[in-house]
Design an enzyme around this catalytic site. Structure first.
Site, PDB file in Angstrom:
ATOM      1  N   LYS A  15       0.835  -1.202   0.000  1.00 43.59           N
ATOM      2  CA  LYS A  15       0.000   0.000   0.000  1.00 43.59           C
ATOM      3  C   LYS A  15       0.870   1.254   0.000  1.00 43.59           C
ATOM      4  CE  LYS A  15      -1.986  -0.988   3.957  1.00 43.59           C
ATOM      5  NZ  LYS A  15      -1.309  -2.262   4.300  1.00 43.59           N
ATOM      6  N   ARG A  90      -9.847   0.988   8.177  1.00 45.62           N
ATOM      7  CA  ARG A  90      -9.504  -0.394   8.524  1.00 45.62           C
ATOM      8  C   ARG A  90     -10.680  -1.099   9.156  1.00 45.62           C
ATOM      9  NH1 ARG A  90      -3.652   0.657   8.831  1.00 45.62           N
ATOM     10  NH2 ARG A  90      -2.652  -1.349   9.139  1.00 45.62           N
ATOM     11  N   ARG A 127      11.988  -6.178   5.483  1.00 53.20           N
ATOM     12  CA  ARG A 127      11.872  -4.733   5.258  1.00 53.20           C
ATOM     13  C   ARG A 127      12.752  -3.938   6.212  1.00 53.20           C
ATOM     14  NH1 ARG A 127       6.104  -1.922   5.536  1.00 53.20           N
ATOM     15  NH2 ARG A 127       6.000  -3.035   7.526  1.00 53.20           N
ATOM     16  N   ARG A 185      11.311  -1.958  11.293  1.00 53.86           N
ATOM     17  CA  ARG A 185      10.166  -1.298  11.915  1.00 53.86           C
ATOM     18  C   ARG A 185       9.818  -2.060  13.186  1.00 53.86           C
ATOM     19  NH1 ARG A 185       4.923   0.094   8.214  1.00 53.86           N
ATOM     20  NH2 ARG A 185       3.732  -1.091   9.750  1.00 53.86           N
ATOM     21  N   ARG A 196      -0.687  -8.767  13.511  1.00 56.56           N
ATOM     22  CA  ARG A 196      -1.222  -7.789  12.544  1.00 56.56           C
ATOM     23  C   ARG A 196      -2.014  -8.501  11.451  1.00 56.56           C
ATOM     24  NH1 ARG A 196       4.197  -5.264  10.841  1.00 56.56           N
ATOM     25  NH2 ARG A 196       3.011  -4.152   9.251  1.00 56.56           N
TER      26      ARG A 196
HETATM   27  P1  AP5 Z   1       4.817  -1.588   1.919  1.00 59.42           P
HETATM   28  O1  AP5 Z   1       4.548  -0.764   0.730  1.00 59.42           O
HETATM   29  O2  AP5 Z   1       5.495  -0.973   3.076  1.00 59.42           O
HETATM   30  O3  AP5 Z   1       3.471  -2.334   2.393  1.00 59.42           O
HETATM   31  P2  AP5 Z   1       2.247  -1.801   3.217  1.00 59.42           P
HETATM   32  O4  AP5 Z   1       1.035  -2.430   2.626  1.00 59.42           O
HETATM   33  O5  AP5 Z   1       2.288  -0.333   3.338  1.00 59.42           O
HETATM   34  O6  AP5 Z   1       2.553  -2.531   4.603  1.00 59.42           O
HETATM   35  P3  AP5 Z   1       2.550  -1.964   6.080  1.00 59.42           P
HETATM   36  O7  AP5 Z   1       3.321  -2.958   6.876  1.00 59.42           O
HETATM   37  O8  AP5 Z   1       2.961  -0.542   6.144  1.00 59.42           O
HETATM   38  O9  AP5 Z   1       1.005  -2.081   6.395  1.00 59.42           O
HETATM   39  P4  AP5 Z   1       0.272  -2.019   7.736  1.00 59.42           P
HETATM   40  O10 AP5 Z   1      -1.116  -1.833   7.311  1.00 59.42           O
HETATM   41  O11 AP5 Z   1       0.519  -3.203   8.611  1.00 59.42           O
HETATM   42  O12 AP5 Z   1       0.971  -0.824   8.519  1.00 59.42           O
HETATM   43  P5  AP5 Z   1       0.561   0.679   8.772  1.00 59.42           P
HETATM   44  O13 AP5 Z   1       1.802   1.449   8.794  1.00 59.42           O
HETATM   45  O14 AP5 Z   1      -0.530   1.087   7.881  1.00 59.42           O
HETATM   46  O15 AP5 Z   1       5.646  -2.881   1.449  1.00 59.42           O
HETATM   47  C1  AP5 Z   1       6.104  -3.830   2.384  1.00 59.42           C
HETATM   48  C2  AP5 Z   1       7.495  -4.337   1.949  1.00 59.42           C
HETATM   49  O16 AP5 Z   1       7.358  -5.050   0.726  1.00 59.42           O
HETATM   50  C3  AP5 Z   1       8.481  -3.202   1.696  1.00 59.42           C
HETATM   51  O17 AP5 Z   1       9.750  -3.615   2.076  1.00 59.42           O
HETATM   52  C4  AP5 Z   1       8.392  -2.992   0.158  1.00 59.42           C
HETATM   53  O18 AP5 Z   1       9.558  -2.438  -0.385  1.00 59.42           O
HETATM   54  C5  AP5 Z   1       8.104  -4.412  -0.316  1.00 59.42           C
HETATM   55  N1  AP5 Z   1       7.278  -4.442  -1.520  1.00 59.42           N
HETATM   56  C6  AP5 Z   1       6.254  -3.601  -1.835  1.00 59.42           C
HETATM   57  N2  AP5 Z   1       5.686  -3.961  -3.007  1.00 59.42           N
HETATM   58  C7  AP5 Z   1       6.362  -5.061  -3.424  1.00 59.42           C
HETATM   59  C8  AP5 Z   1       6.244  -5.910  -4.569  1.00 59.42           C
HETATM   60  N3  AP5 Z   1       5.303  -5.687  -5.514  1.00 59.42           N
HETATM   61  N4  AP5 Z   1       7.084  -6.950  -4.679  1.00 59.42           N
HETATM   62  C9  AP5 Z   1       8.049  -7.206  -3.721  1.00 59.42           C
HETATM   63  N5  AP5 Z   1       8.223  -6.420  -2.623  1.00 59.42           N
HETATM   64  C10 AP5 Z   1       7.373  -5.369  -2.461  1.00 59.42           C
HETATM   65  O19 AP5 Z   1      -0.035   0.594  10.246  1.00 59.42           O
HETATM   66  C11 AP5 Z   1       0.797   0.298  11.344  1.00 59.42           C
HETATM   67  C12 AP5 Z   1      -0.020   0.268  12.616  1.00 59.42           C
HETATM   68  O20 AP5 Z   1      -0.592   1.556  12.880  1.00 59.42           O
HETATM   69  C13 AP5 Z   1      -1.212  -0.690  12.631  1.00 59.42           C
HETATM   70  O21 AP5 Z   1      -0.834  -2.005  12.976  1.00 59.42           O
HETATM   71  C14 AP5 Z   1      -2.099  -0.045  13.705  1.00 59.42           C
HETATM   72  O22 AP5 Z   1      -1.630  -0.304  14.991  1.00 59.42           O
HETATM   73  C15 AP5 Z   1      -1.894   1.445  13.429  1.00 59.42           C
HETATM   74  N6  AP5 Z   1      -2.871   1.991  12.456  1.00 59.42           N
HETATM   75  C16 AP5 Z   1      -2.593   2.524  11.234  1.00 59.42           C
HETATM   76  N7  AP5 Z   1      -3.714   2.908  10.617  1.00 59.42           N
HETATM   77  C17 AP5 Z   1      -4.730   2.618  11.455  1.00 59.42           C
HETATM   78  C18 AP5 Z   1      -6.136   2.738  11.370  1.00 59.42           C
HETATM   79  N8  AP5 Z   1      -6.728   3.271  10.284  1.00 59.42           N
HETATM   80  N9  AP5 Z   1      -6.883   2.319  12.421  1.00 59.42           N
HETATM   81  C19 AP5 Z   1      -6.306   1.799  13.529  1.00 59.42           C
HETATM   82  N10 AP5 Z   1      -4.979   1.633  13.682  1.00 59.42           N
HETATM   83  C20 AP5 Z   1      -4.197   2.037  12.643  1.00 59.42           C
HETATM   84 MG    MG Z   2       2.636   1.018   4.900  1.00 62.60          MG
END
Ligand code: AP5
Ligand code: MG
Length: 260
Positions: A15, A90, A127, A185, A196
């Site tokens: 994402k 979410r 990552r 991270r 997660r």
């Molecule tokens: P990346 O692009 O970082 O993936 P992502 O989908 O953004 O994954 P996240 O781990 O950031 O998602 P998340 O939803 O768990 O975390 P968030 O920060 O939103 O890619 C991942 C890896 O793969 C990278 O190394 C990248 O380079 C690689 N990659 C990408 N595309 C690729 C491809 N096509 N092929 C190969 N490799 C690839 O949330 C974190 C925390 O915050 C949550 O757990 C929660 O506690 C809180 N939070 C955030 N938003 C909310 C909400 N709306 N409500 C409640 N709590 C929330």
């Molecule tokens: Mg992300």
């Protein structure tokens, strides 16, 4: 017409990677709730201090807090011409609140990035992000895409020490964007990743069900090289009417959530 895009998908789906690319090409803001929370943790705000423990357990921050953050951000002038939302909504409660926030604005385009779980675990275990600016190693440029695609020989995703943790300790690297240190991270260790993914699975069906019937909902295959995912994302947005092609009926249906 403003392009108001939501990226859905599990942890590691890409994402953030795709949101960043797409927002840059369109000149619209990328709004990542995870990044906003990590920044709040980094700067020790009250929200950050409370969110840190929740994030480190892999759980969700409360709907009220998240809705407040997103409402404030989407009401800023730079988001009125369009935005890419990454990590929000979410839950169905967040999705419903987002519809209220969007009243009177152009419809949401919703793209769900689908990736098998084994690939998600592999990506998150390897990552690295910049501890200062938060960029992914791939985006930050240090060791580039190869670093993110790399899996150490014999790496076991069930081991408590992940590939990224081992790499960060063994061969310290710097972010090419800001010079910061690249680190794992804090929620990318194996136990928290599993939590997660569980939390995501619980929320996923009702959330996708909330959007599936809209003419502006699309699913794409995220288990392809990033350029291919980006191409599919552009095609999905176009098909969903994101280039102004959506007709008045589609706009009305998208705004009201009417199933077609
Ligand atoms: P990346 O692009 O970082 O993936 P992502 O989908 O953004 O994954 P996240 O781990 O950031 O998602 P998340 O939803 O768990 O975390 P968030 O920060 O939103 O890619 C991942 C890896 O793969 C990278 O190394 C990248 O380079 C690689 N990659 C990408 N595309 C690729 C491809 N096509 N092929 C190969 N490799 C690839 O949330 C974190 C925390 O915050 C949550 O757990 C929660 O506690 C809180 N939070 C955030 N938003 C909310 C909400 N709306 N409500 C409640 N709590 C929330
Ligand atoms: Mg992300």
């Amino acid at each position: 017409m403003a392009l108001n895009l939501i990226m859905l998908g599990p942890p590691g789906a890409g994402k953030g990677t795709q949101a960043e690319r797409f927002a840059r090409t369109r000149g619209i803001p990328k709004i990542s709730t995870g990044d906003i929370l990590r920044e709040a943790v980094h700067t020790h705000t009250e929200i950050g201090t409370r969110a840190k423990a929740i994030m480190d357990r892999g759980e969700l921050v409360s709907d009220d807090v998240m809705i407040g953050i997103v409402k404030e951000r989407l009401d800023r002038s730079d988001a009125l011409a369009g935005f890419v939302l990454d990590g929000f909504p979410r839950t169905v409660t967040q999705a419903s609140a987002l519809d209220d926030i969007m009243t009177g604005r152009d419809p949401l385009i919703v793209v769900d990035i689908v990736v098998p779980e084994a690939e998600l675990v592999r990506r998150l275990a390897s990552r690295l992000i910049c501890e200062d600016c938060g960029a992914n190693a791939a985006m930050a440029g240090a060791d580039g895409d190869a670093a993110d695609a790399m899996v150490m020989p014999g790496a076991n995703p069930a081991a408590s020490e992940t590939v990224a943790a081992v790499r960060a300790a063994a061969e310290p690297q710097r972010c090419r964007r800001c010079g910061g240190r690249l680190v794992q991270r804090s929620d990318d260790n194996d136990l928290v990743v599993r939590e997660r993914l569980k939390v995501y699975q619980r929320q996923y069906e009702p959330l996708v069900e909330y959007y599936r019937g809209r003419p502006t909902f699309r699913s794409i295959d995220g288990a392809q090289p990033p350029d291919n995912v980006a191409a599919d994302l552009h095609a999905a947005i176009e098909a969903a009417g994101g280039n102004g092609a959506i007709g008045a009926r589609g706009v009305r249906a998208a705004r009201s959530g009417v199933r077609s």
